[in-house]
Design an enzyme around this catalytic site. Structure first.
Site, PDB file in Angstrom:
ATOM      1  N   SER A   1      -5.079   5.489   5.372  1.00 19.27           N
ATOM      2  CA  SER A   1      -4.739   4.063   5.347  1.00 19.27           C
ATOM      3  C   SER A   1      -4.429   3.557   3.944  1.00 19.27           C
ATOM      4  O   SER A   1      -3.684   2.607   3.779  1.00 19.27           O
ATOM      5  CB  SER A   1      -5.889   3.237   5.917  1.00 19.27           C
ATOM      6  OG  SER A   1      -6.153   3.642   7.232  1.00 19.27           O
TER       7      SER A   1
ATOM      8  N   ASP B   1      -7.043  -6.617  13.399  1.00 19.05           N
ATOM      9  CA  ASP B   1      -8.439  -6.195  13.197  1.00 19.05           C
ATOM     10  C   ASP B   1      -9.396  -7.390  13.131  1.00 19.05           C
ATOM     11  O   ASP B   1     -10.595  -7.254  13.365  1.00 19.05           O
ATOM     12  CB  ASP B   1      -8.581  -5.366  11.919  1.00 19.05           C
ATOM     13  CG  ASP B   1      -8.373  -3.880  12.179  1.00 19.05           C
ATOM     14  OD1 ASP B   1      -8.230  -3.504  13.350  1.00 19.05           O
ATOM     15  OD2 ASP B   1      -8.336  -3.106  11.199  1.00 19.05           O
TER      16      ASP B   1
ATOM     17  N   HIS C   1      -5.444  -3.682   2.673  1.00 18.79           N
ATOM     18  CA  HIS C   1      -5.910  -4.523   3.790  1.00 18.79           C
ATOM     19  C   HIS C   1      -6.579  -5.803   3.306  1.00 18.79           C
ATOM     20  O   HIS C   1      -7.647  -6.182   3.788  1.00 18.79           O
ATOM     21  CB  HIS C   1      -6.830  -3.735   4.719  1.00 18.79           C
ATOM     22  CG  HIS C   1      -6.119  -2.619   5.448  1.00 18.79           C
ATOM     23  ND1 HIS C   1      -5.535  -1.572   4.778  1.00 18.79           N
ATOM     24  CD2 HIS C   1      -5.880  -2.407   6.754  1.00 18.79           C
ATOM     25  CE1 HIS C   1      -4.966  -0.749   5.658  1.00 18.79           C
ATOM     26  NE2 HIS C   1      -5.155  -1.247   6.862  1.00 18.79           N
TER      27      HIS C   1
ATOM     28  N   GLU D   1     -19.050   3.351   0.034  1.00 20.49           N
ATOM     29  CA  GLU D   1     -18.239   2.644  -0.961  1.00 20.49           C
ATOM     30  C   GLU D   1     -18.942   2.483  -2.300  1.00 20.49           C
ATOM     31  O   GLU D   1     -18.306   2.492  -3.357  1.00 20.49           O
ATOM     32  CB  GLU D   1     -17.820   1.266  -0.424  1.00 20.49           C
ATOM     33  CG  GLU D   1     -16.873   1.319   0.767  1.00 20.49           C
ATOM     34  CD  GLU D   1     -17.558   1.613   2.087  1.00 20.49           C
ATOM     35  OE1 GLU D   1     -18.811   1.472   2.158  1.00 20.49           O
ATOM     36  OE2 GLU D   1     -16.878   1.975   3.058  1.00 20.49           O
TER      37      GLU D   1
ATOM     38  N   ARG E   1       0.833  -1.210   0.000  1.00 22.01           N
ATOM     39  CA  ARG E   1       0.000   0.000   0.000  1.00 22.01           C
ATOM     40  C   ARG E   1       0.868   1.262   0.000  1.00 22.01           C
ATOM     41  O   ARG E   1       0.540   2.262  -0.621  1.00 22.01           O
ATOM     42  CB  ARG E   1      -0.991   0.008   1.160  1.00 22.01           C
ATOM     43  CG  ARG E   1      -0.355   0.009   2.519  1.00 22.01           C
ATOM     44  CD  ARG E   1      -1.388   0.211   3.619  1.00 22.01           C
ATOM     45  NE  ARG E   1      -0.832  -0.105   4.913  1.00 22.01           N
ATOM     46  CZ  ARG E   1      -1.179   0.482   6.039  1.00 22.01           C
ATOM     47  NH1 ARG E   1      -2.101   1.417   6.042  1.00 22.01           N
ATOM     48  NH2 ARG E   1      -0.628   0.126   7.189  1.00 22.01           N
TER      49      ARG E   1
END
Lengths: 311, 269
Positions: free
Chosen positions: A34, A114, A106, A55, A7
């Site tokens: 993020s 998480d 992610h 989204e 990322r």
């Protein structure tokens, strides 16, 4: 050894490309930090779009931007998109054939602490089943950085699967990256290992240790899942006659399935697929999770040995 | 075009529409009939579009979100010269450019692919935002249905358009109070769309969507508003023009058989 995340590489690549190509847009659904858009946002606020926690809007606004010639990179976590946005991607991006770049960080068990709600393990299956879609997961930060411009110039929808965790570099500045052209990370004679994403770090280390034990493993970085580089697979299989796939994804529908679909029709080959076996993940460090779910160096090594013995 | 001529054109369009639907054998009737005036006015008197240059970068954009009413768009497009009239009778047939739900790549002049509800306004927002940031003057008109205001995606777009002050965006809602399973207020009450949009910071204009004068006035006003996105809530009669179809939700998702077509055409003569 220097560690990096895909990322972060993506963020660097996009900020660089933003300077060069004024049609590049970056969008996020409240996760711009993020998904590493901070530099892009600072440098090109006029081409940054914040849609809030929405989204479905993220990907459909991107479809509209693409329609007038922009190159939109729509970013969030993989579990949210394509997790929540599959139909919008199908209709307004793939069937509508708009070159939107769905960039999702992610992904996989690599998310770690998480837990399962945020560990997207089904996205490769969701995305590669869509006509017009190209599916890519880079193996390290450098490869991710390099891929950004190729993706922007690829006039098709792209799913770019990215990871949160920092991992060792497998490529260098000179390594080539061409969409649809797999890279061989290590040559070998006895068995072919095909992997995708940063889990290749564990795979390559396993292969190196096995080499010392007399088992020669060829390691292929299949960064483009779709279109699959069939030529490179066949060339390797013709030599080894054994194949093992490794992915931080459900074994259903991802890399292993893709390779099996191909080989079973042209050259049936004994095969082993490593990945998550029809279960959800859980909280833990990514290293612990990789070990528990069979994707650590030691577990991969063990699986390869067992497979070779039984084959 | 003169109002008198537009009124006459709407009648011809309705006749062609019913024949097209009958030939197709399946599809939607009430919505297309109800939106005849809006489509006819948009294509003939409002949008800057050229059938010979469907990709002209200076064109206005028409995004149809509720793709199932595409037959009315096809008929009006054909009338405007996008394709020959006889091609209308290929609607929903194998190898036709007139897909059952509109597909951008199949037919020049379509701006998007739609059918699954709730995604068109977001796409129109993306187009409008990009144009606005490039200081382009093209207008963006998005057609939606009342029923698709039950979709979350629609409300995400409504928030977005207000946040980015998309004053180059005009949404026209087909407020016909029906959806496939019944009346909107029974299926999922929408109540006052006007109040909702006002509180979401849009310009709101409410009209009789079958009245050409009111459509014209609303679009001119919408075009003048320079600070916010505008929504025109077009109260239409589903099935408009055919007495036995008007306001009947049963006609949302079916087409006239030969006998019904004959009856309908007699009424429209």
């Amino acid at each position: 050894m220097k560690k990096d995340s895909t990322r972060a590489g993506f963020g660097r690549g996009l900020a660089k490309l933003g300077e060069k190509n004024k049609n590049v847009y970056a969008l996020t659904a409240d996760l711009g930090g993020s998904t590493n858009l901070t530099s892009f946002k600072k440098e090109f606020p006029e081409r940054f779009v914040q849609v809030g926690v929405a989204e479905q809007n993220l990907v459909t606004v991107a479809s509209g931007l693409a329609h007038i010639g922009k190159i939109p990179f729509a970013t969030t976590f993989a579990v949210f998109s394509p997790g929540r946005t599959w139909e919008q991607i199908r209709t307004t991006i793939c069937y509508n054939n708009q070159p939107v770049k769905i960039c999702s960080t992610h992904s996989g068990l690599g998310v770690g602490e998480d837990g399962a709600t945020h560990q997207m393990l089904e996205d490769l299956a969701l995305m590669r089943s869509l006509p017009n879609m190209t599916v890519i997961q880079p193996c390290d930060g450098l490869e991710a950085e390099k891929a950004v411009e190729k993706i922007a110039n690829h006039e098709k929808p792209v799913y770019f699967r990215l990871n949160r965790q920092k991992t060792s570099l497998l490529t260098n500045k000179k390594s080539s990256f061409e969409i649809g052209k797999a890279n061989i990370l290590k040559k070998g004679e006895h068995i072919t290992l095909i992997g995708i994403g940063p889990v290749l770090v564990e795979s390559l280390e396993a292969a190196k240790e096995l080499e010392e034990e007399g088992l020669s493993v060829e390691v292929i970085n299949m960064h483009t899942l779709k279109p699959l580089d069939k030529k490179t697979i066949l060339k390797s299989i013709n030599k080894t006659d054994l194949v093992i796939t490794v992915e931080d994804h459900q074994v259903t529908g991802g890399l292993g399935s893709s390779v099996a679909e191909f080989l079973s029709q042209v050259k049936p080959t004994p095969m082993k697929m490593l990945g998550v076996e029809d279960t959800f993940g859980e909280s833990g460090s990514f290293e612990e999770l990789y070990d528990k779910y069979g994707l650590s160096k030691d577990k991969i090594k063990k699986s390869i040995k067992k497979f070779v013995e039984e084959a | 075009m003169k109002k008198k001529d537009l009124t006459k054109k709407c009648k011809d369009i309705r006749i062609k529409l019913l024949k097209t639907l009958n030939k197709a054998g399946s599809g939607h009737t009430a919505g297309p009939l109800g939106m005849t005036e809006v489509f006819t006015f948009l294509y003939n008197d409002f949008l800057k579009i050229n059938p010979k240059k469907p990709k002209d970068p200076k064109r206005d954009y028409l995004i149809l979100s509720n793709g199932h009413i595409c037959p009315i768009q096809y008929v009006v497009m054909s009338d405007k010269g996008f394709f020959p009239e006889k091609e209308l009778y290929t609607l929903r047939k194998l190898n036709s450019r007139l897909q059952g739900h509109p597909h951008r790549e199949a037919l020049p002049g379509l701006e998007t692919t739609s059918g699954p509800l709730g995604s068109g306004l977001s796409q129109a927002c993306g187009i409008a935002l990009g144009l606005k940031r490039d200081n382009k003057k093209n207008k963006v008109v998005c057609l939606t249905s009342d029923g698709e205001h039950e979709e979350g995606n629609t409300w995400e777009a409504i928030l977005f358009a207000a946040k980015y002050d998309l004053n180059n965006l005009i949404q026209i809602i087909d407020r016909n109070n029906i959806q496939i399973d019944g009346y909107t207020e029974d299926i999922m009450p929408l109540n006052s769309l006007s109040e909702k949009y006002k509180s979401f910071n849009w310009n709101v204009i409410e009209i009789d969507g079958n009245n050409i004068k009111q459509i014209e006035k609303a679009l001119i006003n919408a075009d003048k508003k320079k600070t916010k996105p505008t929504v025109i809530i077009a109260n239409t009669v589903p099935g408009k023009g055919v007495s036995f179809m008007e306001n009947k939700y049963e006609w949302h998702g079916k087409v006239p058989n030969d006998e019904e077509l004959k009856k309908a055409l007699e009424e429209l003569k």
